[in-house]
Design a protein around this motif. Structure first.
Motif, short mmCIF file in Angstrom:
data_model
loop_
_atom_site.label_atom_id
_atom_site.label_comp_id
_atom_site.label_asym_id
_atom_site.label_seq_id
_atom_site.Cartn_x
_atom_site.Cartn_y
_atom_site.Cartn_z
N ILE A 146 -4.56 -35.82 13.05
CA ILE A 146 -5.64 -34.88 13.35
C ILE A 146 -7.00 -35.56 13.49
CG2 ILE A 146 -4.43 -32.90 12.39
CD1 ILE A 146 -6.22 -33.14 9.90
N GLY A 147 -7.04 -36.90 13.39
CA GLY A 147 -8.28 -37.64 13.57
C GLY A 147 -8.84 -38.18 12.28
N ASN A 148 -9.72 -39.17 12.39
CA ASN A 148 -10.39 -39.79 11.25
C ASN A 148 -9.43 -40.29 10.18
OD1 ASN A 148 -13.03 -39.43 12.27
ND2 ASN A 148 -12.95 -37.29 11.65
N GLY A 149 -8.27 -40.78 10.59
CA GLY A 149 -7.31 -41.33 9.64
C GLY A 149 -6.54 -40.29 8.86
N MET A 150 -6.60 -39.03 9.28
CA MET A 150 -5.97 -37.94 8.55
C MET A 150 -4.74 -37.42 9.30
SD MET A 150 -8.09 -37.90 6.03
CE MET A 150 -7.82 -36.41 5.11
N ILE A 151 -3.74 -37.00 8.52
CA ILE A 151 -2.55 -36.38 9.09
C ILE A 151 -2.32 -35.02 8.44
CG2 ILE A 151 -1.40 -38.54 9.70
CD1 ILE A 151 0.36 -38.17 7.16
N LEU A 152 -1.64 -34.17 9.17
CA LEU A 152 -1.20 -32.88 8.67
C LEU A 152 0.32 -32.98 8.64
CD1 LEU A 152 -2.60 -29.48 9.77
CD2 LEU A 152 -0.20 -29.76 9.20
N GLU A 153 0.91 -32.71 7.47
CA GLU A 153 2.35 -32.89 7.35
C GLU A 153 2.99 -31.86 6.43
OE1 GLU A 153 3.55 -36.52 5.33
OE2 GLU A 153 2.12 -36.17 3.73
N ALA A 154 4.26 -31.62 6.68
CA ALA A 154 5.15 -30.93 5.75
C ALA A 154 5.89 -32.07 5.07
CB ALA A 154 6.11 -30.01 6.50
N PRO A 155 5.46 -32.47 3.85
CA PRO A 155 5.90 -33.74 3.28
C PRO A 155 7.36 -33.82 2.84
CG PRO A 155 4.35 -32.66 1.81
CD PRO A 155 4.45 -31.81 3.02
N LYS A 156 7.78 -32.97 1.92
CA LYS A 156 9.16 -33.02 1.43
C LYS A 156 9.38 -31.86 0.48
CE LYS A 156 8.08 -36.23 -2.32
NZ LYS A 156 8.41 -37.53 -2.89
N THR A 157 10.62 -31.65 0.11
CA THR A 157 10.99 -30.59 -0.81
C THR A 157 10.14 -30.65 -2.07
OG1 THR A 157 13.24 -30.61 0.05
CG2 THR A 157 12.92 -29.60 -2.11
N GLY A 158 9.64 -29.50 -2.47
CA GLY A 158 8.83 -29.41 -3.67
C GLY A 158 7.34 -29.53 -3.42
N LEU A 159 6.94 -29.87 -2.19
CA LEU A 159 5.52 -29.99 -1.86
C LEU A 159 5.17 -29.02 -0.73
CD1 LEU A 159 5.02 -33.86 -1.94
CD2 LEU A 159 4.42 -32.19 -3.71
N LYS A 160 3.90 -28.70 -0.65
CA LYS A 160 3.41 -27.78 0.37
C LYS A 160 2.83 -28.55 1.56
CE LYS A 160 2.38 -24.04 -2.81
NZ LYS A 160 1.33 -23.15 -3.34
N ILE A 161 2.76 -27.87 2.69
CA ILE A 161 2.14 -28.44 3.89
C ILE A 161 0.70 -28.77 3.54
CG2 ILE A 161 1.43 -27.96 6.27
CD1 ILE A 161 3.96 -26.13 6.44
N ARG A 162 0.26 -29.97 3.95
CA ARG A 162 -1.03 -30.47 3.51
C ARG A 162 -1.67 -31.38 4.55
NH1 ARG A 162 1.41 -34.91 -0.75
NH2 ARG A 162 2.20 -36.30 0.86
N ILE A 163 -2.93 -31.69 4.30
CA ILE A 163 -3.65 -32.71 5.05
C ILE A 163 -3.92 -33.83 4.07
CG2 ILE A 163 -5.83 -33.31 6.17
CD1 ILE A 163 -5.94 -30.42 7.21
N ARG A 164 -3.72 -35.06 4.52
CA ARG A 164 -3.99 -36.21 3.67
C ARG A 164 -4.41 -37.40 4.51
NH1 ARG A 164 -0.16 -40.35 3.27
NH2 ARG A 164 1.85 -39.87 4.18
N LYS A 165 -4.97 -38.37 3.83
CA LYS A 165 -5.34 -39.62 4.49
C LYS A 165 -4.09 -40.45 4.70
CE LYS A 165 -8.23 -43.67 4.13
NZ LYS A 165 -9.15 -44.44 3.30
#
Length: 179
Positions: A146-165
């Motif tokens: 999504i820009g500036n070194g950031m991604i939007l992901e559905a990471p894995k079981t037990g975690l919520k969809i998030r934005i992270r570096k």
């Protein structure tokens, strides 16, 4: 009043019951994933994986539709709200299709749709892919840049969809898309 114990993370990675393969996006947790929120931009002076300037309306729409799902749960095979959440490729499938862009359903095929590029050449709306499962060649986890070194992901079981570096040493590669 009886105390409720917090949920316990599974001791083994979830697998697809039909194929026996590890679920997409299931990776050993990193220090960054443990009790830390990733919804802020990098601080001034931090290394950034800056995307080239330029966007398109369709790219903005894909990002917008994916952002609408922030906070929903990762669900194996999920590609709609009706399923209670999304897996990594299901989230991208949903966002791209809603923006009117045809994209394959699974991470391996999504990563093969574009050309492989260094992470610092990504534009918002491109993809970031990982190969974490030695039993299956090709991308088994995928996220939206999504820009500036950031991604939007559905990471894995037990975690919520998030934005992270996006970390520079995660073993990921960029997938530039033409749309």
């Amino acid at each position: 009043m009886q105390a409720v114990a917090p949920p316990v993370a599974p001791t083994s990675a979830p697998t697809d019951p039909q194929t026996g393969l590890v679920a997409p996006g299931v990776m050993a947790p990193t220090l960054d994933e443990i009790d830390v929120e990733f919804d802020t931009l990098p601080q001034k002076g931090e290394e950034k994986l800056q995307a080239p300037v330029g966007s398109s309306k369709k790219r903005d729409l894909v990002i917008q539709y994916a952002r609408e799902k922030l906070g929903m749960w990762y669900v194996w095979g999920g590609e709609s709200d009706a399923e209670g959440g999304y897996d990594c490729s299901g989230l991208l499938y949903y966002a791209f299709r809603k923006a009117g862009i045809d994209i394959p359903r699974v991470s391996m095929a999504q990563a093969d749709r574009g050309r492989r590029v260094p992470l610092n050449k990504l534009r918002p709306g491109d993809l970031v892919a990982w190969e974490n499962n030695p039993a299956q060649r090709g991308a088994d986890h995928i996220a939206l840049y999504i820009g500036n070194g950031m991604i939007l992901e559905a990471p894995k079981t037990g975690l919520k969809i998030r934005i992270r570096k996006l970390g520079a040493s995660e073993g990921a590669w960029g997938v530039a898309l033409d749309y």
